[in-house]
Scaffold this motif. Structure first.
Motif, short mmCIF file in Angstrom:
data_model
loop_
_atom_site.label_atom_id
_atom_site.label_comp_id
_atom_site.label_asym_id
_atom_site.label_seq_id
_atom_site.Cartn_x
_atom_site.Cartn_y
_atom_site.Cartn_z
N UNK A 175 0.85 -1.20 0.00
CA UNK A 175 0.00 0.00 0.00
C UNK A 175 0.89 1.25 0.00
N UNK A 176 1.94 1.24 0.82
CA UNK A 176 2.87 2.38 0.87
C UNK A 176 3.54 2.58 -0.50
N UNK A 177 3.94 1.47 -1.12
CA UNK A 177 4.59 1.57 -2.43
C UNK A 177 3.65 2.15 -3.48
N UNK A 178 2.40 1.67 -3.48
CA UNK A 178 1.50 2.18 -4.53
C UNK A 178 1.10 3.63 -4.24
N UNK A 179 1.00 4.01 -2.96
CA UNK A 179 0.70 5.40 -2.63
C UNK A 179 1.81 6.31 -3.17
N UNK A 180 3.07 5.87 -3.00
CA UNK A 180 4.21 6.64 -3.51
C UNK A 180 4.14 6.75 -5.04
N UNK A 181 3.89 5.61 -5.70
CA UNK A 181 3.80 5.61 -7.17
C UNK A 181 2.73 6.56 -7.66
N UNK A 182 1.55 6.54 -7.00
CA UNK A 182 0.45 7.44 -7.38
C UNK A 182 0.88 8.89 -7.26
N UNK A 183 1.50 9.23 -6.13
CA UNK A 183 1.93 10.62 -5.90
C UNK A 183 2.97 11.03 -6.94
N UNK A 184 3.89 10.11 -7.25
CA UNK A 184 4.94 10.43 -8.22
C UNK A 184 4.32 10.67 -9.61
N UNK A 185 3.40 9.76 -9.98
CA UNK A 185 2.72 9.91 -11.28
C UNK A 185 2.01 11.26 -11.37
N UNK A 189 2.74 14.25 -13.96
CA UNK A 189 1.62 14.64 -14.85
C UNK A 189 1.38 16.14 -14.73
N UNK A 190 1.47 16.64 -13.50
CA UNK A 190 1.27 18.07 -13.25
C UNK A 190 2.38 18.88 -13.94
N UNK A 196 2.99 22.08 -20.92
CA UNK A 196 2.06 22.31 -22.03
C UNK A 196 1.51 23.75 -22.01
N UNK A 197 1.09 24.15 -20.80
CA UNK A 197 0.54 25.50 -20.65
C UNK A 197 1.57 26.54 -21.04
N UNK A 198 2.82 26.36 -20.59
CA UNK A 198 3.87 27.32 -20.86
C UNK A 198 4.10 27.44 -22.36
#
Length: 199
Positions: A175-185, A189-190, A196-198
């Motif tokens: 769960x900790x690993x996937x939480x980290x992966x989600x945050x990194x993604x 993405x941001x 893109x905006x720039x």
């Protein structure tokens, strides 16, 4: 009629062994002299002595399982109890009793050792989970990601716990690993969106 300290043969060829509870019939002997009869049953006794000696050595020097040792002891004890030999049966019984004690104490030692190893493995896995949960909050995307991969390898090298504990800890760990992966993604993405905006 022939006799020695541990046994005798009567005139009918019946062979007796002397025990603390009195004489017991060993068997009968018709072929040859009473001396030969005693010698034959004394050799059978020596055979049991050798067998017990070998078992004592195996219990001391090999990793013979307690269950197998117990079976071997019972097999020899059965032969001693059947008293088809001439010799000091009480001495053999005493040696077998001592063997049972040492098998029991080895069983306890092994149990304690296993429990200690399980405790160590549990502590190690708990430490990995705690570290993974801390890393899950990290913004150090590269180093935290590498460290999490290293933790997985460490986890794989540790012995398994009982299923329930192992599953619970693994669940928290992954769960900790996937939480980290989600945050990194989300972070990257941001960044892409900002680029893109720039543009």
């Amino acid at each position: 009629m022939s006799s020695d300290p541990w046994g005798r043969v009567d005139e009918t060829g019946t062979v007796y062994v002397r025990t603390a509870e009195g004489e017991k019939v060993v068997g009968s002997w018709q072929a040859g002299t009473p001396e030969e009869a005693l010698a034959y049953f004394e050799r059978k006794y020596e055979g049991l002595v050798v067998e017990i000696g070998l078992l004592e050595k195996r219990v001391k020097t090999t990793d013979l399982s307690a269950k197998d040792a117990q079976t071997a002891i019972e097999h020899i004890r059965h032969q001693v109890d059947e008293h088809h030999v001439v010799g000091d049966l009480a001495a053999l019984s005493a040696r077998l009793d001592k063997l049972v004690e040492s098998v029991d104490s080895r069983r306890e030692e092994r149990k304690a050792q296993k429990a200690k190893q399980a405790d160590e493995a549990r502590s190690a896995k708990e430490a990995l989970v705690t570290e993974a949960e801390e890393l899950a909050q990290s913004e150090q995307w590269r180093s935290a990601g590498e460290r999490l991969r290293a933790l997985v390898d460490t986890w794989k090298g540790l012995p398994r716990l009982d299923r329930k504990s192992d599953d619970e800890l693994w669940h928290r760990f992954s769960h900790a690993r996937s939480a980290f992966s989600k945050r990194r993604k989300a972070h990257f993405a941001q960044l892409d969106a900002q680029r893109e905006d720039a543009r």
